[in-house]
Design an enzyme around this catalytic site. Structure first.
Site, PDB file in Angstrom:
ATOM      1  N   ASN A  37       0.830  -1.301  -0.086  1.00 52.51           N
ATOM      2  CA  ASN A  37      -0.032  -0.053   0.136  1.00 52.51           C
ATOM      3  C   ASN A  37       0.771   1.281  -0.029  1.00 52.51           C
ATOM      4  O   ASN A  37       1.732   1.500   1.027  1.00 52.51           O
ATOM      5  CB  ASN A  37      -0.819   0.071   1.208  1.00 52.51           C
ATOM      6  CG  ASN A  37      -1.955   0.826   1.098  1.00 52.51           C
ATOM      7  OD1 ASN A  37      -2.505   1.372   0.028  1.00 52.51           O
ATOM      8  ND2 ASN A  37      -2.905   1.095   2.128  1.00 52.51           N
ATOM      9  N   HIS A 122     -14.628  -5.360  11.242  1.00 53.29           N
ATOM     10  CA  HIS A 122     -14.157  -4.054  11.526  1.00 53.29           C
ATOM     11  C   HIS A 122     -15.522  -3.325  11.797  1.00 53.29           C
ATOM     12  O   HIS A 122     -16.400  -3.353  10.807  1.00 53.29           O
ATOM     13  CB  HIS A 122     -13.400  -3.144  10.469  1.00 53.29           C
ATOM     14  CG  HIS A 122     -12.186  -3.764  10.127  1.00 53.29           C
ATOM     15  ND1 HIS A 122     -10.975  -2.566  10.041  1.00 53.29           N
ATOM     16  CD2 HIS A 122     -11.675  -5.022  10.245  1.00 53.29           C
ATOM     17  CE1 HIS A 122     -10.015  -3.371   9.756  1.00 53.29           C
ATOM     18  NE2 HIS A 122     -10.041  -4.716   9.826  1.00 53.29           N
ATOM     19  N   ARG A 147     -13.363  -5.986  15.459  1.00 54.25           N
ATOM     20  CA  ARG A 147     -12.511  -5.153  15.690  1.00 54.25           C
ATOM     21  C   ARG A 147     -13.269  -3.783  15.828  1.00 54.25           C
ATOM     22  O   ARG A 147     -13.740  -3.266  14.988  1.00 54.25           O
ATOM     23  CB  ARG A 147     -11.202  -4.774  14.621  1.00 54.25           C
ATOM     24  CG  ARG A 147     -10.275  -4.007  14.884  1.00 54.25           C
ATOM     25  CD  ARG A 147      -9.289  -3.759  13.811  1.00 54.25           C
ATOM     26  NE  ARG A 147      -9.642  -2.525  13.366  1.00 54.25           N
ATOM     27  CZ  ARG A 147      -8.775  -1.658  12.478  1.00 54.25           C
ATOM     28  NH1 ARG A 147      -7.589  -2.292  12.466  1.00 54.25           N
ATOM     29  NH2 ARG A 147      -9.228  -0.665  11.788  1.00 54.25           N
ATOM     30  N   TYR A 159      -7.063   6.975  13.516  1.00 53.20           N
ATOM     31  CA  TYR A 159      -6.797   5.620  12.777  1.00 53.20           C
ATOM     32  C   TYR A 159      -8.021   4.945  12.815  1.00 53.20           C
ATOM     33  O   TYR A 159      -8.640   4.829  13.930  1.00 53.20           O
ATOM     34  CB  TYR A 159      -5.523   5.246  13.197  1.00 53.20           C
ATOM     35  CG  TYR A 159      -5.466   3.724  12.757  1.00 53.20           C
ATOM     36  CD1 TYR A 159      -5.130   3.365  11.439  1.00 53.20           C
ATOM     37  CD2 TYR A 159      -6.174   2.529  13.340  1.00 53.20           C
ATOM     38  CE1 TYR A 159      -5.336   2.256  10.736  1.00 53.20           C
ATOM     39  CE2 TYR A 159      -6.061   1.499  12.816  1.00 53.20           C
ATOM     40  CZ  TYR A 159      -5.689   1.090  11.550  1.00 53.20           C
ATOM     41  OH  TYR A 159      -5.919  -0.005  11.296  1.00 53.20           O
ATOM     42  N   ASP A 210      -7.211  -2.068  17.522  1.00 50.13           N
ATOM     43  CA  ASP A 210      -5.883  -1.643  16.857  1.00 50.13           C
ATOM     44  C   ASP A 210      -5.212  -0.279  17.333  1.00 50.13           C
ATOM     45  O   ASP A 210      -5.707   0.861  17.009  1.00 50.13           O
ATOM     46  CB  ASP A 210      -5.708  -1.771  15.492  1.00 50.13           C
ATOM     47  CG  ASP A 210      -4.468  -1.614  14.427  1.00 50.13           C
ATOM     48  OD1 ASP A 210      -3.295  -1.510  15.464  1.00 50.13           O
ATOM     49  OD2 ASP A 210      -4.541  -1.871  13.237  1.00 50.13           O
ATOM     50  N   HIS A 212      -2.173   0.674  16.370  1.00 45.63           N
ATOM     51  CA  HIS A 212      -1.520   1.453  15.203  1.00 45.63           C
ATOM     52  C   HIS A 212      -0.107   2.233  15.630  1.00 45.63           C
ATOM     53  O   HIS A 212      -0.057   3.463  15.267  1.00 45.63           O
ATOM     54  CB  HIS A 212      -2.492   2.181  14.423  1.00 45.63           C
ATOM     55  CG  HIS A 212      -2.266   1.823  13.053  1.00 45.63           C
ATOM     56  ND1 HIS A 212      -1.450   2.582  12.112  1.00 45.63           N
ATOM     57  CD2 HIS A 212      -2.533   0.937  12.202  1.00 45.63           C
ATOM     58  CE1 HIS A 212      -1.492   2.039  10.878  1.00 45.63           C
ATOM     59  NE2 HIS A 212      -2.465   0.945  10.908  1.00 45.63           N
ATOM     60  N   GLU A 236      -3.692  -4.642  19.209  1.00 49.36           N
ATOM     61  CA  GLU A 236      -2.683  -4.759  18.233  1.00 49.36           C
ATOM     62  C   GLU A 236      -1.825  -3.816  18.294  1.00 49.36           C
ATOM     63  O   GLU A 236      -2.194  -2.686  18.317  1.00 49.36           O
ATOM     64  CB  GLU A 236      -3.601  -4.903  16.876  1.00 49.36           C
ATOM     65  CG  GLU A 236      -2.897  -5.084  15.860  1.00 49.36           C
ATOM     66  CD  GLU A 236      -3.610  -4.935  14.663  1.00 49.36           C
ATOM     67  OE1 GLU A 236      -4.893  -5.604  14.465  1.00 49.36           O
ATOM     68  OE2 GLU A 236      -3.418  -4.712  13.236  1.00 49.36           O
ATOM     69  N   GLU A 262       2.050  -7.106  11.384  1.00 51.33           N
ATOM     70  CA  GLU A 262       1.608  -6.787   9.900  1.00 51.33           C
ATOM     71  C   GLU A 262       2.498  -6.142   9.315  1.00 51.33           C
ATOM     72  O   GLU A 262       2.426  -6.317   7.858  1.00 51.33           O
ATOM     73  CB  GLU A 262       0.260  -6.014   9.873  1.00 51.33           C
ATOM     74  CG  GLU A 262       0.306  -4.685  10.188  1.00 51.33           C
ATOM     75  CD  GLU A 262      -1.199  -4.014  10.432  1.00 51.33           C
ATOM     76  OE1 GLU A 262      -1.842  -4.507  10.828  1.00 51.33           O
ATOM     77  OE2 GLU A 262      -1.143  -2.788   9.979  1.00 51.33           O
ATOM     78  N   ARG A 283       0.931 -11.395  13.249  1.00 55.08           N
ATOM     79  CA  ARG A 283       0.103 -11.065  12.120  1.00 55.08           C
ATOM     80  C   ARG A 283       0.640 -10.849  10.982  1.00 55.08           C
ATOM     81  O   ARG A 283       0.022 -10.581   9.823  1.00 55.08           O
ATOM     82  CB  ARG A 283      -0.536  -9.632  12.719  1.00 55.08           C
ATOM     83  CG  ARG A 283      -1.620  -9.776  13.788  1.00 55.08           C
ATOM     84  CD  ARG A 283      -2.298  -8.351  14.107  1.00 55.08           C
ATOM     85  NE  ARG A 283      -2.321  -7.589  12.858  1.00 55.08           N
ATOM     86  CZ  ARG A 283      -3.473  -7.756  12.080  1.00 55.08           C
ATOM     87  NH1 ARG A 283      -4.238  -8.774  12.203  1.00 55.08           N
ATOM     88  NH2 ARG A 283      -3.871  -6.823  11.188  1.00 55.08           N
ATOM     89  N   HIS A 312      -2.900 -10.451   8.985  1.00 52.66           N
ATOM     90  CA  HIS A 312      -3.388  -9.090   8.453  1.00 52.66           C
ATOM     91  C   HIS A 312      -4.445  -9.468   7.214  1.00 52.66           C
ATOM     92  O   HIS A 312      -3.984 -10.299   6.407  1.00 52.66           O
ATOM     93  CB  HIS A 312      -2.082  -8.377   7.893  1.00 52.66           C
ATOM     94  CG  HIS A 312      -2.415  -6.829   7.588  1.00 52.66           C
ATOM     95  ND1 HIS A 312      -1.466  -6.352   6.906  1.00 52.66           N
ATOM     96  CD2 HIS A 312      -3.165  -6.089   8.035  1.00 52.66           C
ATOM     97  CE1 HIS A 312      -1.819  -4.986   6.574  1.00 52.66           C
ATOM     98  NE2 HIS A 312      -3.129  -5.140   7.427  1.00 52.66           N
ATOM     99  N   ASP A 316      -6.237  -3.449   1.477  1.00 52.79           N
ATOM    100  CA  ASP A 316      -5.034  -3.195   0.672  1.00 52.79           C
ATOM    101  C   ASP A 316      -4.319  -4.514   0.392  1.00 52.79           C
ATOM    102  O   ASP A 316      -3.350  -4.253  -0.350  1.00 52.79           O
ATOM    103  CB  ASP A 316      -4.257  -2.040   1.173  1.00 52.79           C
ATOM    104  CG  ASP A 316      -3.911  -2.161   2.680  1.00 52.79           C
ATOM    105  OD1 ASP A 316      -4.717  -1.723   3.647  1.00 52.79           O
ATOM    106  OD2 ASP A 316      -2.861  -2.640   3.065  1.00 52.79           O
ATOM    107  N   GLU A 339      -8.080 -11.745  10.118  1.00 56.35           N
ATOM    108  CA  GLU A 339      -8.701 -10.349   9.713  1.00 56.35           C
ATOM    109  C   GLU A 339      -9.499 -10.395   8.405  1.00 56.35           C
ATOM    110  O   GLU A 339      -9.059 -10.940   7.396  1.00 56.35           O
ATOM    111  CB  GLU A 339      -7.642  -9.429   9.603  1.00 56.35           C
ATOM    112  CG  GLU A 339      -8.178  -7.854   9.374  1.00 56.35           C
ATOM    113  CD  GLU A 339      -7.393  -6.770   9.352  1.00 56.35           C
ATOM    114  OE1 GLU A 339      -6.127  -7.116   9.497  1.00 56.35           O
ATOM    115  OE2 GLU A 339      -7.681  -5.563   9.380  1.00 56.35           O
ATOM    116  N   TRP A 402       2.318   6.934  12.434  1.00 58.73           N
ATOM    117  CA  TRP A 402       1.047   6.849  11.854  1.00 58.73           C
ATOM    118  C   TRP A 402       0.638   5.567  12.278  1.00 58.73           C
ATOM    119  O   TRP A 402       0.981   4.626  12.075  1.00 58.73           O
ATOM    120  CB  TRP A 402       0.832   7.199  10.485  1.00 58.73           C
ATOM    121  CG  TRP A 402      -0.650   6.921  10.068  1.00 58.73           C
ATOM    122  CD1 TRP A 402      -1.646   7.468  10.415  1.00 58.73           C
ATOM    123  CD2 TRP A 402      -1.131   5.859   9.313  1.00 58.73           C
ATOM    124  NE1 TRP A 402      -2.621   7.268   9.763  1.00 58.73           N
ATOM    125  CE2 TRP A 402      -2.423   5.962   9.121  1.00 58.73           C
ATOM    126  CE3 TRP A 402      -0.533   4.401   8.732  1.00 58.73           C
ATOM    127  CZ2 TRP A 402      -3.450   5.152   8.510  1.00 58.73           C
ATOM    128  CZ3 TRP A 402      -1.335   3.732   8.099  1.00 58.73           C
ATOM    129  CH2 TRP A 402      -2.728   4.014   7.842  1.00 58.73           C
TER     130      TRP A 402
END
Ligand code: CS2
Ligand code: MG
Length: 402
Positions: A37, A122, A147, A159, A210, A212, A236, A262, A283, A312, A316, A339, A402
Site C-alpha cells: 500500500n 471491522h 475490531r 486511525y 488496533d 496502530h 494490536e 503486519e 500478524r 493481516h 489493501d 482479519e 501513523w
C-alpha cells in the site's frame, strides 16, 4: 515444465492492486498478490526490472529453490519491497503446484486442521454510539469477532475511523495528508468504548482493537492493564516493534493479549518477540512476509512458544492474498483468527474467488491452487492512481508514528 513469462498487472478498482502472473509452457499459470500500500510501483519495478527476468526457463515446481535464489541469493536482503516481490512469486508458484496436482492449496500444506476459519470484521464510528451501531451490523451478519475503533473527542481524525460513511481507506490522497494525534485524549477515552461494547453485547463477542503503533511501552502497559476487565481478544500494535526488548515492560504489566507483525517481512522480525513469549498473536501475512514458504516457518516457530496466527487482512491486501491466507489458516495447527475487511463489489468483479463466508467463518473452497484469479481485461479498465498513506503529528507538531 518451464516458466515462459512473468507479468505484472497493476489496477485500481477503487484502490491499487499489483498482481504477478506466472505462465508456463504447459499452459498452467499462477497468480500472486504483490500489493504494498502506497509503495505499489516500487514493487512493480523490483519485479519487472530484477526478479521476473530470472524466472524465465526455471522449473516452477522448485518453489523452495526459487525462494532461496531470490532471498539467500540476494546480497541486499529483506525489506518490505523485496519481500513483497518474493511473496508474489512464491504465491503464484504454489498456485501452479496446486493446479498441477489438482488439489486446493490447503491439501498441499497438509490438509485442514479445522472445519471453518473464524474471522474478525471491522466496526468504527466517530463516537461510541455510532461504533456500537456498527458492531450490531457485524453481529447481525454472523461475525463472532469484531475490531472496534472510534473517534476521540478533541482529536480531528483517528486511525481506523472512516470518513463520510464510506468504508475505511487510509491511502486517500496523492501526497500524504497529515493528521494530529493526542495520546492523552486517546488513553482517557478508549477504555469507555470497550466498556460500552461489553455492556451492549455481553461476554461472548470477541473484541479486538488496533492501537496502530501510537503508544510508548509504559503507555501501552497502562492501557493493557486498564482494559483487562473487558477481556479483549487482542490489543494490536500497541507500540512500534523496532525495539523488541521494550515489549518486556508491557508484558510485565498486563494479561491483555498482544498482537503484532503486519509490517514485519522476515522471520527475523518475529523471532525475538516469539521466543521471549512477548506476544500472543503473529500478524505477518502471505503478501508482506515472503509468501507461504516463509510464513510456514514463522508459524512453526510461533507454535513452539504458544503464539497463534492472526493474519493481516485489510482491503489493501488483494483478494489473492485473502484466498491464499485462508488456505493457510485452514491448515495451520496454531491458528488464532483471520482479519477480514470486505473488498468492494468493484474490486471483487476484477478478482474471481472461491472462498465462502457463512455465519462468521470462512472456508477457502476446493478449487485447485489458491482459487483466486484476475480478469485482466477488466483490470485494464482501472489504471493506477497514486495514493499515499497519511503521516501523523502530535498536537505540538512533532512527527509521530501513523
Ligand atoms: C491495519 C491496516 O488492518 C489493520 O490492522 O493496521 O488498516 C493498515 O493500516 C493498512 O493495511 C496499511 O496499509
Ligand atoms: Mg493493524
Amino acid at each position: 515444465m518451464k516458466i515462459t513469462e512473468a507479468k505484472v498487472i497493476v489496477c485500481c478498482p477503487g484502490r491499487n492492486f499489483v498482481t504477478l502472473k506466472i505462465m508456463t509452457d504447459e499452459g498452467v499459470y499462477g497468480v500472486g498478490d504483490a500489493t504494498l500500500n502506497g509503495r505499489e510501483k516500487a514493487v512493480v519495478s523490483f519485479l519487472e526490472d530484477y526478479l521476473c527476468p530470472s524466472l524465465i526457463g526455471r522449473d516452477p515446481s522448485q518453489i523452495e529453490d526459487i525462494w532461496q535464489f531470490f532471498y539467500r541469493g540476494a546480497y541486499w536482503r529483506r525489506g518490505p519491497v523485496g519481500m513483497t516481490a518474493i511473496a508474489a512469486i512464491d504465491t503464484a508458484l504454489w498456485d501452479i503446484k496446486g493446479k498441477v496436482a489438482g488439489m486446493p492449496l490447503y491439501q498441499l500444506l497438509g490438509g485442514r486442521s479445522r472445519d471453518k476459519i473464524m474471522v474478525y470484521s471491522h466496526a468504527n464510528g466517530n463516537d461510541i454510539d455510532t461504533t456500537l451501531a456498527e458492531v450490531a451490523k457485524s453481529v447481525d451478519k454472523g461475525y463472532k469477532a469484531v475490531r472496534v475503533q472510534c473517534g476521540i473527542p478533541g482529536v480531528a481524525s483517528t486511525y481506523g475511523v472512516s470518513k463520510g460513511g464510506k468504508s475505511y481507506e487510509p491511502a486517500d490522497a496523492d501526497l500524504p495528508t497529515e493528521s494530529v494525534w493526542s495520546t492523552e485524549k486517546y488513553l482517557n477515552h478508549v477504555p469507555k468504548l470497550f466498556e460500552a461494547v461489553r455492556n451492549e453485547f455481553g461476554e461472548d463477542l470477541h473484541i479486538l482493537h488496533d492501537v496502530h503503533h501510537r503508544l510508548t511501552p509504559i503507555e501501552a502497559a497502562r492501557l493493557g492493564k486498564e482494559v483487562e476487565q473487558y477481556h479483549l481478544f487482542w490489543l494490536e500494535d500497541c507500540v512500534p516493534a523496532e525495539n523488541q526488548d521494550a515489549w518486556k515492560l508491557i508484558r510485565q504489566h498486563t494479561t491483555t493479549p498482544l498482537a503484532v507483525g503486519e509490517v514485519f517481512n522476515s522471520i527475523h522480525d518475529c523471532r525475538e518477540l516469539i521466543q521471549n513469549q512477548l506476544i500472543d498473536y503473529i500478524r505477518s501475512t502471505v503478501v508482506h512476509a515472503g509468501g507461504i514458504t516463509q510464513l510456514r516457518r514463522i508459524a512453526d516457530l510461533a507454535a513452539l512458544y504458544h503464539v497463534r496466527t492472526g493474519f493481516h487482512g485489510a482491503t489493501d491486501l488483494s483478494p489473492i492474498c485473502m484466498g491464499t491466507a485462508l488456505h493457510f489458516d485452514y491448515w495451520v495447527p496454531n491458528f488464532g483468527i483471520q482479519e477480514h475487511m470486505a473488498h468492494s463489489e468493484e474490486m471483487m468483479a476484477v478478482f474471481s474467488t472461491s472462498y465462502e463466508f457463512k455465519d462468521g467463518y470462512f472456508t477457502p473452497g476446493e478449487t485447485p491452487g489458491h482459487g483466486v484469479d484476475i480478469d485482466e481485461a477488466l483490470a485494464a479498465q482501472y489504471p493506477y492512481k497514486r495514493a499515499c498513506l497519511p503521516v501523523n503529528r502530535l498536537e505540538d507538531g512533532t512527527l509521530w508514528n501513523w
